[in-house]
Scaffold this active site. Sequence first.
Site: not given
Ligand code: C5P
Length: 402
Positions: A209, A277, A287, A342
Amino acid sequence: MIPSARILLIVSGGIAAYKSLELIRRGRDRGMSFRVILTRGGAEFVTPLSFASISGEKVYQELFSLTDEAEMGHIRLSREADLIVVAPASADLLAKMAHGLADDLASTTLLATDKPVMVAPAMNVMMWANAATQANIATLRARGVDVVGPGSGDLACGEEGSGRLSEPHDILDAIERVLGHEKLLSGLKALVTSGPTHEPIDPVRYIANRSSGKQGHAIAAALAKLGAETLLVSGPTREADPAGVAVRHVETAAQMLAACEAALPVDIAVCAAAVADWRPARAGNQKLKKNGANTKSLDLTANPDILATLAQSKTARPRLVIGFAAETEQVVKHAEEKLKKKGCDWILANDVSENTGTFGGDANTIHLVSASGVEDWPTLSKQDVAQRLARRIADHLRGAHA
Ligand code: C5P
């Protein structure tokens, strides 16, 4: 709150005087207050009115102004400050300081003060290199004056070299160092995640990203500056490793989580990384070939949530767990939901919709969402967001906030 630093800013003559307006503006964002003494030379470049508007205070200019002396003599101006900062410091004012001249309000105040003094020189490269200026600087350093910069690059006079006024954020960092604010987090451990993650599809391709890592790296640097023993777990970025910070470089979310868990216990965790995600369910060993196919589907599987894992740890939950929420609409509402889901303590919510320029840019507008409500911060540089967050964390852990 920690008392703000009260800065007596002396602005002497030089084209860089306009940068002192920015210094004040950003310093006020960091909780500092400023009173300005403008020399006759300084007033040739920037008007007293500009300084008065931006500092929210009267500007002091003449030594023998009856009203100034009656209301606020030069002794009181210095007594009511924590630090005197001369920015820009001209060759002329540095010479006066080195030789103890006192023929105007600025030089008299500098001679009469018992407060720490910092100078940020700005002048033409030849004036800076001149043996007289160098001898004056050496004298001032020997007397305990802090010297910030000058930097080098293009100078206003058209020449190039050493003599540029340091950037406002560097001067503000130096002010905070001199005033000992960096020690507010000493004895505490901090963990910061930063940057994107790369999730391999095969040995040559990955899912990624646009996160630059600028904000997370700045936060790690700011926590370390306040004295926290800081580990930065960073995905792939172009950012340099910040000074004074231990850095673990990782690529994937799984590696990032493992590095974070290995760092526990810590007092503070700030999850600023843009963790993917999803990752490809099976990364190919070779490859992937096109084999004439016009479409190809990729099976994805969810990555671990590092923020939630740290916040919900039964055995080693950090005292303060902070996450980010990058949203494109209903920023605060979504952040409040995320806080609950969270289980973290604070969410720094920011708007990353198109044309805010947050991703990869240098500025950020933050809303700090916690169980006790929402704080709206002004638009700040990512460095200033980091400083402000580090100060806010220090306030919280020292019990100044519920
Ligand atoms: O759920 P989302 O990605 O919007 O949440 C963002 C927050 O969660 C950020 O602080 C990001 O660093 C953390 N995060 C994480 N691990 C993930 C996804 C997001 O620590 N897999």
